[in-house]
Design a protein around this motif. Structure first.
Motif, mmCIF file in Angstrom:
data_model
loop_
_atom_site.group_PDB
_atom_site.id
_atom_site.type_symbol
_atom_site.label_atom_id
_atom_site.label_comp_id
_atom_site.label_asym_id
_atom_site.label_seq_id
_atom_site.Cartn_x
_atom_site.Cartn_y
_atom_site.Cartn_z
ATOM 1 N N SER A 68 0.794 -1.236 0.000
ATOM 2 C CA SER A 68 0.000 0.000 0.000
ATOM 3 C C SER A 68 0.825 1.284 0.000
ATOM 4 N N SER A 69 2.114 1.187 -0.313
ATOM 5 C CA SER A 69 2.911 2.409 -0.382
ATOM 6 C C SER A 69 2.439 3.277 -1.539
ATOM 7 N N TYR A 70 2.449 4.585 -1.325
ATOM 8 C CA TYR A 70 2.178 5.501 -2.426
ATOM 9 C C TYR A 70 3.456 5.596 -3.235
ATOM 10 N N LEU A 71 3.399 5.209 -4.493
ATOM 11 C CA LEU A 71 4.623 5.118 -5.277
ATOM 12 C C LEU A 71 5.045 6.475 -5.841
ATOM 13 N N THR A 72 6.293 6.818 -5.578
ATOM 14 C CA THR A 72 6.869 8.033 -6.131
ATOM 15 C C THR A 72 8.160 7.646 -6.836
ATOM 16 N N ALA A 73 8.813 8.619 -7.414
ATOM 17 C CA ALA A 73 10.081 8.334 -8.095
ATOM 18 C C ALA A 73 11.113 7.803 -7.103
ATOM 19 N N LYS A 74 10.948 8.152 -5.829
ATOM 20 C CA LYS A 74 11.916 7.748 -4.818
ATOM 21 C C LYS A 74 11.775 6.290 -4.403
ATOM 22 N N ASN A 75 10.542 5.850 -4.232
ATOM 23 C CA ASN A 75 10.377 4.499 -3.682
ATOM 24 C C ASN A 75 9.897 3.469 -4.704
ATOM 25 N N SER A 76 10.077 3.785 -5.986
ATOM 26 C CA SER A 76 9.728 2.784 -6.987
ATOM 27 C C SER A 76 10.695 2.858 -8.153
ATOM 28 N N LYS A 77 10.778 1.750 -8.875
ATOM 29 C CA LYS A 77 11.610 1.748 -10.065
ATOM 30 C C LYS A 77 10.750 1.335 -11.242
ATOM 31 N N THR A 78 10.757 2.172 -12.247
ATOM 32 C CA THR A 78 9.920 1.900 -13.410
ATOM 33 C C THR A 78 10.804 1.543 -14.585
ATOM 34 N N ARG A 79 10.464 0.477 -15.264
ATOM 35 C CA ARG A 79 11.182 0.187 -16.502
ATOM 36 C C ARG A 79 10.242 -0.400 -17.534
ATOM 37 N N LEU A 80 10.683 -0.346 -18.757
ATOM 38 C CA LEU A 80 9.856 -0.854 -19.837
ATOM 39 C C LEU A 80 10.362 -2.219 -20.252
ATOM 40 N N ASN A 81 9.440 -3.143 -20.379
ATOM 41 C CA ASN A 81 9.782 -4.451 -20.887
ATOM 42 C C ASN A 81 9.282 -4.513 -22.326
ATOM 43 N N SER A 82 10.202 -4.289 -23.265
ATOM 44 C CA SER A 82 9.763 -4.148 -24.653
ATOM 45 C C SER A 82 9.361 -5.490 -25.266
ATOM 46 N N LYS A 83 9.868 -6.586 -24.684
ATOM 47 C CA LYS A 83 9.494 -7.914 -25.187
ATOM 48 C C LYS A 83 8.018 -8.182 -24.922
ATOM 49 N N GLU A 84 7.616 -7.910 -23.684
ATOM 50 C CA GLU A 84 6.214 -8.166 -23.307
ATOM 51 C C GLU A 84 5.327 -6.960 -23.526
ATOM 52 N N LYS A 85 5.939 -5.847 -23.937
ATOM 53 C CA LYS A 85 5.213 -4.577 -24.090
ATOM 54 C C LYS A 85 4.475 -4.207 -22.800
ATOM 55 N N LYS A 86 5.238 -4.174 -21.729
ATOM 56 C CA LYS A 86 4.642 -3.846 -20.447
ATOM 57 C C LYS A 86 5.494 -2.856 -19.671
ATOM 58 N N VAL A 87 4.823 -2.051 -18.882
ATOM 59 C CA VAL A 87 5.525 -1.173 -17.962
ATOM 60 C C VAL A 87 5.629 -1.922 -16.644
ATOM 61 N N GLU A 88 6.837 -2.038 -16.122
ATOM 62 C CA GLU A 88 7.008 -2.727 -14.852
ATOM 63 C C GLU A 88 7.367 -1.718 -13.774
ATOM 64 N N VAL A 89 6.566 -1.698 -12.733
ATOM 65 C CA VAL A 89 6.843 -0.804 -11.620
ATOM 66 C C VAL A 89 7.192 -1.648 -10.408
ATOM 67 N N LYS A 90 8.422 -1.462 -9.909
ATOM 68 C CA LYS A 90 8.845 -2.235 -8.757
ATOM 69 C C LYS A 90 8.829 -1.359 -7.515
ATOM 70 N N CYS A 91 8.217 -1.873 -6.463
ATOM 71 C CA CYS A 91 8.164 -1.154 -5.196
ATOM 72 C C CYS A 91 9.440 -1.440 -4.423
ATOM 73 N N VAL A 92 10.129 -0.391 -3.996
ATOM 74 C CA VAL A 92 11.399 -0.575 -3.289
ATOM 75 C C VAL A 92 11.158 -1.103 -1.873
ATOM 76 N N ASN A 93 10.019 -0.757 -1.289
ATOM 77 C CA ASN A 93 9.749 -1.157 0.094
ATOM 78 C C ASN A 93 9.523 -2.656 0.259
ATOM 79 N N CYS A 94 8.764 -3.265 -0.646
ATOM 80 C CA CYS A 94 8.473 -4.690 -0.465
ATOM 81 C C CYS A 94 8.911 -5.542 -1.650
ATOM 82 N N GLY A 95 9.358 -4.908 -2.732
ATOM 83 C CA GLY A 95 9.885 -5.666 -3.861
ATOM 84 C C GLY A 95 8.837 -6.185 -4.830
ATOM 85 N N LYS A 96 7.582 -5.820 -4.616
ATOM 86 C CA LYS A 96 6.548 -6.310 -5.518
ATOM 87 C C LYS A 96 6.612 -5.579 -6.859
#
Ligand SMILES: [Zn+2]
Length: 103
Positions: A68-96
């Protein structure tokens, strides 16, 4: 029936509360108050669950579904998966990692 109308009104109020809570969460997060922001998101989610209201689409990607963390640029990592055509957002606090398709 009276009951049905009441329920709809309740859901509208619930949606309003969810929006307000997310707004607060955003403000807290920008002030560095991550714990408060997380608490606001948690409340918004429980309001949604109690009244059977979905979190509005625009707000869905803004929190972590794991902790339930509010995701900001600080506590999340966003990357593009061009193979699956998906945006992946990783939460730094719990790794989800949450994925969302793009086109
Ligand atoms: Zn998380």
């Amino acid at each position: 029936m009276a009951y049905k109308k009441e329920k709809k009104e309740q859901q509208e109020i619930a949606l309003e509360r969810i929006r307000i809570l997310f707004e607060l969460a955003g403000r807290h997060a920008s002030e560095g108050l991550e714990e408060l922001a997380r608490r606001n998101v948690e409340l918004a989610r429980s309001v949604g669950m109690r009244y059977n209201v979905r979190i509005p689409r625009g707000l869905k990607g803004r929190y972590c579904k794991g902790c339930s963390s509010y995701l900001t640029a600080k506590n999340s990592k966003t990357r593009l998966n061009s193979k699956e055509k998906k945006v992946e957002v990783k939460c730094v606090n719990c790794g989800k990692v949450s994925k969302c398709a793009y086109k």
